[in-house]
Enzyme design. Structure first.
Site, PDB file in Angstrom:
ATOM      1  N   TYR A  33       0.836  -1.200   0.000  1.00  0.00           N
ATOM      2  CA  TYR A  33       0.000   0.000   0.000  1.00  0.00           C
ATOM      3  C   TYR A  33       0.867   1.246   0.000  1.00  0.00           C
ATOM      4  CZ  TYR A  33       0.986   0.875   4.949  1.00  0.00           C
ATOM      5  OH  TYR A  33       1.619   1.159   6.132  1.00  0.00           O
ATOM      6  N   ARG A  52       8.407   4.025  -4.559  1.00  0.00           N
ATOM      7  CA  ARG A  52       8.408   2.998  -3.500  1.00  0.00           C
ATOM      8  C   ARG A  52       7.359   1.934  -3.774  1.00  0.00           C
ATOM      9  NH1 ARG A  52       7.676   5.099   2.522  1.00  0.00           N
ATOM     10  NH2 ARG A  52       5.552   5.405   1.754  1.00  0.00           N
ATOM     11  N   ARG A 100      -8.278 -19.962  -1.534  1.00  0.00           N
ATOM     12  CA  ARG A 100      -7.296 -19.738  -0.475  1.00  0.00           C
ATOM     13  C   ARG A 100      -6.296 -20.880  -0.374  1.00  0.00           C
ATOM     14  NH1 ARG A 100      -5.404 -20.801   4.209  1.00  0.00           N
ATOM     15  NH2 ARG A 100      -4.505 -19.138   5.487  1.00  0.00           N
ATOM     16  N   HIS A 102      -1.701 -21.131   0.032  1.00  0.00           N
ATOM     17  CA  HIS A 102      -0.482 -20.315   0.114  1.00  0.00           C
ATOM     18  C   HIS A 102       0.080 -20.038  -1.281  1.00  0.00           C
ATOM     19  CE1 HIS A 102      -0.966 -21.117   4.296  1.00  0.00           C
ATOM     20  NE2 HIS A 102       0.089 -20.396   4.603  1.00  0.00           N
ATOM     21  N   LYS A 148       6.675  -2.028   1.866  1.00  0.00           N
ATOM     22  CA  LYS A 148       5.480  -1.425   2.491  1.00  0.00           C
ATOM     23  C   LYS A 148       4.306  -2.391   2.319  1.00  0.00           C
ATOM     24  CE  LYS A 148       3.270   3.084   3.061  1.00  0.00           C
ATOM     25  NZ  LYS A 148       3.419   3.202   4.516  1.00  0.00           N
ATOM     26  N   GLU A 181      12.050   2.180  14.168  1.00  0.00           N
ATOM     27  CA  GLU A 181      11.191   3.258  13.657  1.00  0.00           C
ATOM     28  C   GLU A 181       9.870   3.222  14.409  1.00  0.00           C
ATOM     29  OE1 GLU A 181      10.059   2.528   9.535  1.00  0.00           O
ATOM     30  OE2 GLU A 181      10.185   0.370   9.891  1.00  0.00           O
TER      31      GLU A 181
HETATM   32  N1  PLP Z   1       7.756   3.629   8.937  1.00  0.00           N
HETATM   33  C1  PLP Z   1       6.623   2.924   8.918  1.00  0.00           C
HETATM   34  C2  PLP Z   1       6.596   1.573   9.551  1.00  0.00           C
HETATM   35  C3  PLP Z   1       5.461   3.430   8.306  1.00  0.00           C
HETATM   36  O1  PLP Z   1       4.332   2.712   8.277  1.00  0.00           O
HETATM   37  C4  PLP Z   1       5.514   4.730   7.738  1.00  0.00           C
HETATM   38  C5  PLP Z   1       4.333   5.306   7.113  1.00  0.00           C
HETATM   39  O2  PLP Z   1       3.264   4.766   7.101  1.00  0.00           O
HETATM   40  C6  PLP Z   1       6.718   5.438   7.795  1.00  0.00           C
HETATM   41  C7  PLP Z   1       7.820   4.855   8.399  1.00  0.00           C
HETATM   42  C8  PLP Z   1       6.830   6.810   7.205  1.00  0.00           C
HETATM   43  O3  PLP Z   1       6.801   6.728   5.797  1.00  0.00           O
HETATM   44  P1  PLP Z   1       6.325   7.942   4.907  1.00  0.00           P
HETATM   45  O4  PLP Z   1       7.173   9.101   5.289  1.00  0.00           O
HETATM   46  O5  PLP Z   1       6.593   7.483   3.520  1.00  0.00           O
HETATM   47  O6  PLP Z   1       4.877   8.182   5.195  1.00  0.00           O
END
Ligand code: PLP
Length: 283
Positions: A33, A52, A100, A102, A148, A181
């Site tokens: 996403y 990304r 469904r 894997h 992501k 993070e």
């Molecule tokens: N780290 C994580 C785990 C995130 O989910 C996000 C944003 O959703 C970020 C960092 C920050 O990313 P961005 O600056 O691209 O929104």
């Protein structure tokens, strides 16, 4: 006027939008996403989010459901149709739907959904920065946090914990005691010498788009910058701390696990970077 969502080529009233029962993003978290902020009806950091998106899909071997240009066109159409001046766009691409298992069906095709959220309050971002209180907790995620992916369970669990404690965000901490993070943001500190510090990019963290833009702004503003890990202890004793994300921009952190950061007010460097970012974003 109803809000519309985009689902696999169709614009449908948002409340009627649905995915198949066996969509793999739902059954397996098998999807990716992106989230953009919309300011003055324009996507903030448009290209970086698309870059990304393509990278995440490539890493998971999910084909692009259509060309980037076509996706961008649909996103823009949705922004117009839903009359979004300030808000967000959520875009999800799932590997698709098949019985469904894997192993997906050989002929599976990716599915794409896009919806918007109207957030007129974003126009006030410059005037009303929220002072963030955060907690810390173990980083329980997998080894490819650079993707992501829609698999966000550890992030969700820790964020719920933060919410329960009256906090806005949680910083995840690796086995060495170093901050990776936030659950949905990148983590930063500023030392007493005004050096801005954030963890270096690797598979340990998501390459935040806002992080990237803020790195450029740090260089422009002439601040010293170190890409390195930092511990929770170092963060608690830092002069300033902040988070970055598409929706938080540069968000000042004033408390970590109950410890006040600096004097508990928004720090000078944080404030400057926030201001520069908001200007660049058109907010
Ligand atoms: N780290 C994580 C785990 C995130 O989910 C996000 C944003 O959703 C970020 C960092 C920050 O990313 P961005 O600056 O691209 O929104």
């Amino acid at each position: 006027m109803p809000s519309y969502a985009f689902v696999d080529g169709q614009y449908v009233p948002r409340h009627l939008a649905a995915l198949p029962l066996e969509d793999r993003a739902t059954n397996f978290g098998d999807g990716i996403y992106e989230v953009w902020v919309v300011a003055q009806s324009k996507l903030v950091d448009e290209e970086k989010h698309f870059a990304r998106l393509e990278r995440s899909l490539g890493e998971l071997k999910i084909p692009m459901p259509m060309e980037q240009k076509a996706i961008a066109q649909h996103v823009r159409r949705l922004i117009r149709r839903n009359n979004i001046k300030f808000g967000t766009v959520y875009l999800q691409i799932s590997r698709g739907a098949s019985k469904r298992d894997h192993v997906p069906a050989a002929n599976i095709t990716p599915s794409i959904t896009i919806f918007t959220n109207n957030k007129p309050a974003l126009a006030e971002a410059r005037r009303a920065p929220k002072k963030l209180k955060i907690i810390t907790g173990p980083d329980l995620r997998w080894a490819r946090r650079d993707i992501k992916s829609t698999s966000l369970l550890p992030n969700v669990m820790l964020r719920m914990e933060a919410h329960q404690q009256g906090c806005h965000e949680a910083w995840m901490v690796d086995d060495q005691g170093m901050v990776t993070e936030g659950t949905s943001s990148s983590s930063w500190i500023v030392t007493s010498e005004k050096t801005v510090v954030t963890r270096a990019l690797s598979n340990d963290i998501l390459p935040g788009v806002t992080r990237d833009t803020v790195c450029e702004l740090i260089a422009q503003a002439g601040y010293k910058f170190e890409e390195r890990g930092f511990s929770v202890e170092e963060a608690k004793h830092a002069a300033e701390a902040f988070v970055t994300s598409a929706t938080n921009f540069v968000g000042p952190v004033v408390e970590i696990d109950g410890t006040t950061i600096g004097n508990g007010q928004i720090g000078e460097v944080t404030n400057k970077l926030r201001d520069l970012y908001l200007r660049a974003a058109g907010l």
